[in-house]
Every structure is written in C-alpha cells, then in structure tokens.
Write a protein that holds these residues in place. Structure first.
Motif, PDB file in Angstrom:
ATOM      1  N   VAL A  21       1.648  -3.536   7.165  1.00  0.00           N
ATOM      2  CA  VAL A  21       1.594  -4.687   6.246  1.00  0.00           C
ATOM      3  C   VAL A  21       2.986  -5.276   6.058  1.00  0.00           C
ATOM      4  N   ARG A  22       3.982  -4.426   5.889  1.00  0.00           N
ATOM      5  CA  ARG A  22       5.342  -4.921   5.675  1.00  0.00           C
ATOM      6  C   ARG A  22       5.861  -5.653   6.913  1.00  0.00           C
ATOM      7  N   GLN A  23       5.589  -5.127   8.087  1.00  0.00           N
ATOM      8  CA  GLN A  23       6.023  -5.788   9.319  1.00  0.00           C
ATOM      9  C   GLN A  23       5.304  -7.126   9.508  1.00  0.00           C
ATOM     10  N   ALA A  24       4.007  -7.137   9.219  1.00  0.00           N
ATOM     11  CA  ALA A  24       3.238  -8.385   9.342  1.00  0.00           C
ATOM     12  C   ALA A  24       3.744  -9.421   8.339  1.00  0.00           C
ATOM     13  N   ALA A  25       4.083  -8.985   7.128  1.00  0.00           N
ATOM     14  CA  ALA A  25       4.616  -9.902   6.118  1.00  0.00           C
ATOM     15  C   ALA A  25       5.973 -10.446   6.553  1.00  0.00           C
ATOM     16  N   ARG A  26       6.821  -9.587   7.090  1.00  0.00           N
ATOM     17  CA  ARG A  26       8.119 -10.045   7.610  1.00  0.00           C
ATOM     18  C   ARG A  26       7.918 -11.127   8.675  1.00  0.00           C
ATOM     19  N   ASP A  27       7.038 -10.848   9.629  1.00  0.00           N
ATOM     20  CA  ASP A  27       6.809 -11.792  10.725  1.00  0.00           C
ATOM     21  C   ASP A  27       6.230 -13.113  10.220  1.00  0.00           C
ATOM     22  N   HIS A  28       5.346 -13.033   9.226  1.00  0.00           N
ATOM     23  CA  HIS A  28       4.759 -14.253   8.665  1.00  0.00           C
ATOM     24  C   HIS A  28       5.837 -15.081   7.951  1.00  0.00           C
ATOM     25  N   ALA A  29       6.717 -14.406   7.229  1.00  0.00           N
ATOM     26  CA  ALA A  29       7.800 -15.111   6.530  1.00  0.00           C
ATOM     27  C   ALA A  29       8.735 -15.792   7.525  1.00  0.00           C
ATOM     28  N   GLY A  50       0.827  -1.200   0.000  1.00  0.00           N
ATOM     29  CA  GLY A  50       0.000   0.000   0.000  1.00  0.00           C
ATOM     30  C   GLY A  50       0.864   1.253   0.000  1.00  0.00           C
ATOM     31  N   PRO A  51       0.248   2.390  -0.077  1.00  0.00           N
ATOM     32  CA  PRO A  51      -1.206   2.525  -0.231  1.00  0.00           C
ATOM     33  C   PRO A  51      -1.640   2.159  -1.647  1.00  0.00           C
ATOM     34  N   GLY A  52      -2.871   1.811  -1.761  1.00  0.00           N
ATOM     35  CA  GLY A  52      -3.413   1.478  -3.077  1.00  0.00           C
ATOM     36  C   GLY A  52      -3.731   0.013  -3.194  1.00  0.00           C
ATOM     37  N   GLY A  53      -3.756  -0.444  -4.409  1.00  0.00           N
ATOM     38  CA  GLY A  53      -4.208  -1.786  -4.710  1.00  0.00           C
ATOM     39  C   GLY A  53      -5.309  -1.663  -5.750  1.00  0.00           C
ATOM     40  N   PHE A  77      -3.769  -9.296   4.757  1.00  0.00           N
ATOM     41  CA  PHE A  77      -3.561  -8.530   5.985  1.00  0.00           C
ATOM     42  C   PHE A  77      -4.544  -7.366   6.089  1.00  0.00           C
ATOM     43  N   GLY A  78      -5.068  -6.913   4.937  1.00  0.00           N
ATOM     44  CA  GLY A  78      -5.996  -5.783   4.929  1.00  0.00           C
ATOM     45  C   GLY A  78      -5.245  -4.468   4.796  1.00  0.00           C
ATOM     46  N   ALA A  79      -6.015  -3.402   4.655  1.00  0.00           N
ATOM     47  CA  ALA A  79      -5.457  -2.064   4.452  1.00  0.00           C
ATOM     48  C   ALA A  79      -5.028  -1.476   5.802  1.00  0.00           C
ATOM     49  N   LEU A  80      -3.968  -2.029   6.343  1.00  0.00           N
ATOM     50  CA  LEU A  80      -3.477  -1.626   7.663  1.00  0.00           C
ATOM     51  C   LEU A  80      -2.462  -0.500   7.597  1.00  0.00           C
ATOM     52  N   GLY A  81      -2.092  -0.102   6.388  1.00  0.00           N
ATOM     53  CA  GLY A  81      -1.025   0.877   6.201  1.00  0.00           C
ATOM     54  C   GLY A  81       0.257   0.160   5.813  1.00  0.00           C
ATOM     55  N   ARG A  82       1.045   0.828   5.010  1.00  0.00           N
ATOM     56  CA  ARG A  82       2.251   0.247   4.426  1.00  0.00           C
ATOM     57  C   ARG A  82       3.187  -0.371   5.475  1.00  0.00           C
ATOM     58  N   GLU A 101      -9.241  -3.686  -7.239  1.00  0.00           N
ATOM     59  CA  GLU A 101     -10.364  -4.561  -6.918  1.00  0.00           C
ATOM     60  C   GLU A 101      -9.914  -6.020  -6.882  1.00  0.00           C
ATOM     61  N   PHE A 102      -9.001  -6.377  -7.780  1.00  0.00           N
ATOM     62  CA  PHE A 102      -8.573  -7.765  -7.899  1.00  0.00           C
ATOM     63  C   PHE A 102      -7.379  -8.096  -7.007  1.00  0.00           C
ATOM     64  N   LYS A 103      -6.580  -7.085  -6.706  1.00  0.00           N
ATOM     65  CA  LYS A 103      -5.404  -7.273  -5.841  1.00  0.00           C
ATOM     66  C   LYS A 103      -5.390  -6.137  -4.827  1.00  0.00           C
ATOM     67  N   PRO A 104      -6.101  -6.338  -3.723  1.00  0.00           N
ATOM     68  CA  PRO A 104      -6.255  -5.255  -2.753  1.00  0.00           C
ATOM     69  C   PRO A 104      -5.000  -5.021  -1.907  1.00  0.00           C
ATOM     70  N   GLU A 105      -4.924  -3.825  -1.374  1.00  0.00           N
ATOM     71  CA  GLU A 105      -3.864  -3.487  -0.434  1.00  0.00           C
ATOM     72  C   GLU A 105      -3.867  -4.509   0.705  1.00  0.00           C
ATOM     73  N   GLY A 106      -2.682  -4.933   1.082  1.00  0.00           N
ATOM     74  CA  GLY A 106      -2.558  -5.887   2.177  1.00  0.00           C
ATOM     75  C   GLY A 106      -2.512  -7.339   1.741  1.00  0.00           C
ATOM     76  N   ARG A 107      -2.658  -7.616   0.441  1.00  0.00           N
ATOM     77  CA  ARG A 107      -2.536  -9.000  -0.040  1.00  0.00           C
ATOM     78  C   ARG A 107      -1.052  -9.312  -0.232  1.00  0.00           C
ATOM     79  N   VAL A 108      -0.612 -10.380   0.405  1.00  0.00           N
ATOM     80  CA  VAL A 108       0.785 -10.775   0.292  1.00  0.00           C
ATOM     81  C   VAL A 108       0.845 -12.284   0.033  1.00  0.00           C
ATOM     82  N   CYS A 109       1.648 -12.657  -0.962  1.00  0.00           N
ATOM     83  CA  CYS A 109       1.837 -14.057  -1.317  1.00  0.00           C
ATOM     84  C   CYS A 109       3.227 -14.493  -0.877  1.00  0.00           C
ATOM     85  N   PHE A 110       3.297 -15.704  -0.348  1.00  0.00           N
ATOM     86  CA  PHE A 110       4.523 -16.248   0.210  1.00  0.00           C
ATOM     87  C   PHE A 110       4.854 -17.583  -0.440  1.00  0.00           C
ATOM     88  N   GLY A 111       6.136 -17.875  -0.502  1.00  0.00           N
ATOM     89  CA  GLY A 111       6.596 -19.180  -0.935  1.00  0.00           C
ATOM     90  C   GLY A 111       7.638 -19.696   0.038  1.00  0.00           C
TER      91      GLY A 111
END
Length: 158
Positions: free
Chosen positions: A138-146, A100-103, A130-135, A105-115
C-alpha cells in the motif's frame, strides 16, 4: 515518465516541489531526492504522521480533523495547501491513509487520500482504494500514485 524526467520537467518549468506525507513516511520525498541534482527542484518534505504534526507543520485545522478524520480528502487538501504555504514550492503533493494492518468499516485498510496543490490553481483531491494488499505494498502504491499526480500537475502548469 521516470522520476528523473519528472525532475527535469520541473526544473525546465522553474517549479519547486514540496511533499506532505503521513502514511508513506517520506517515501515520495526519498524517491525524488534519490536522483542526483534533485535539490534544484525539491524544496522540502513534511512527514506529519500525527494529527498534532499535521496541525503544527502544515496548518491543518483541528475542526477539519474532528469532522472528517485524518484519512479524508479534506485533510489531504489542507496538507497540500499547507505544504505550499510553508515552503518555497509552487507544486505540492500530500498523502494520508491507512496502510495497514487494520482499518475500520468506515476507513478500510488500503484507503489513501491525496492532494495536489499548485500556485494559482484549485487544489485537487482524490481517494484511491488500494485494498488490503499489506502495509509495504500500500505504501509503495501510494508513493507511485503521488509521483504520478506530480507528473500530471507539471503537465497542467506547463
């Protein structure tokens, strides 16, 4: 399990780690390398913010990007697989998403794909909304999930 414990477990198992990051811009690699002695476990991190970088550094196919877009499990899989191929690691995590910000309809802010790729195992992918939680959030949540995915990957290779 803390990041330090994750590194200790990887070291005990003789596993090297690589990261392939887009929207987090190296935050996972930074979290890992903040710990003294991490060089025994962390082989390298790829920051591939553009599609061109994903293709050049990780071997992500243009056809995959065209068909699914950069924010997709298919690209996350190719990123993780590429990180393994282009490193000495036995375990690799990848992240691609819309912080984010942005996104759209098909790829909303807060969508993160992991491998998560591990030698000798099928690559695992997942998408988290993660939702539109703010850039930053979202980045911190993605880091923690990874990091959590790496922990689970170490448990599966034990």
């Amino acid at each position: 399990m803390t990041v330090s414990e994750l590194l200790d477990r990887a070291k005990a198992q003789g596993i090297m780690i690589a990261t392939a990051e887009s929207c987090t811009g190296g935050m996972v690699a930074a979290a890992l390398t903040d710990i003294p002695g991490s060089s025994a476990v962390v082989d390298r991190g790829f920051v591939t913010y553009t599609n061109e970088a994903k293709q050049q550094m990780l071997g992500v196919r243009g056809e995959t990007l065209d068909a699914h877009g950069a924010v997709s499990e298919q690209v996350a899989q190719e990123m993780a697989d590429g990180a393994l191929r282009h490193s000495r690691a036995q375990l690799a995590v990848s992240i691609t998403g819309i912080a984010g910000p942005g996104g759209s309809e098909f790829k909303p802010e807060g969508r993160v794909c992991f491998g998560l790729a591990a030698e000798g195992q099928p690559t695992r992918t997942e998408t988290v909304e993660f939702g539109a939680l703010g850039r930053d959030t979202v980045r911190q949540a993605a880091r923690d999930h990874a990091l959590e995915m790496l922990r689970s990957g170490l448990s599966q290779t034990a």
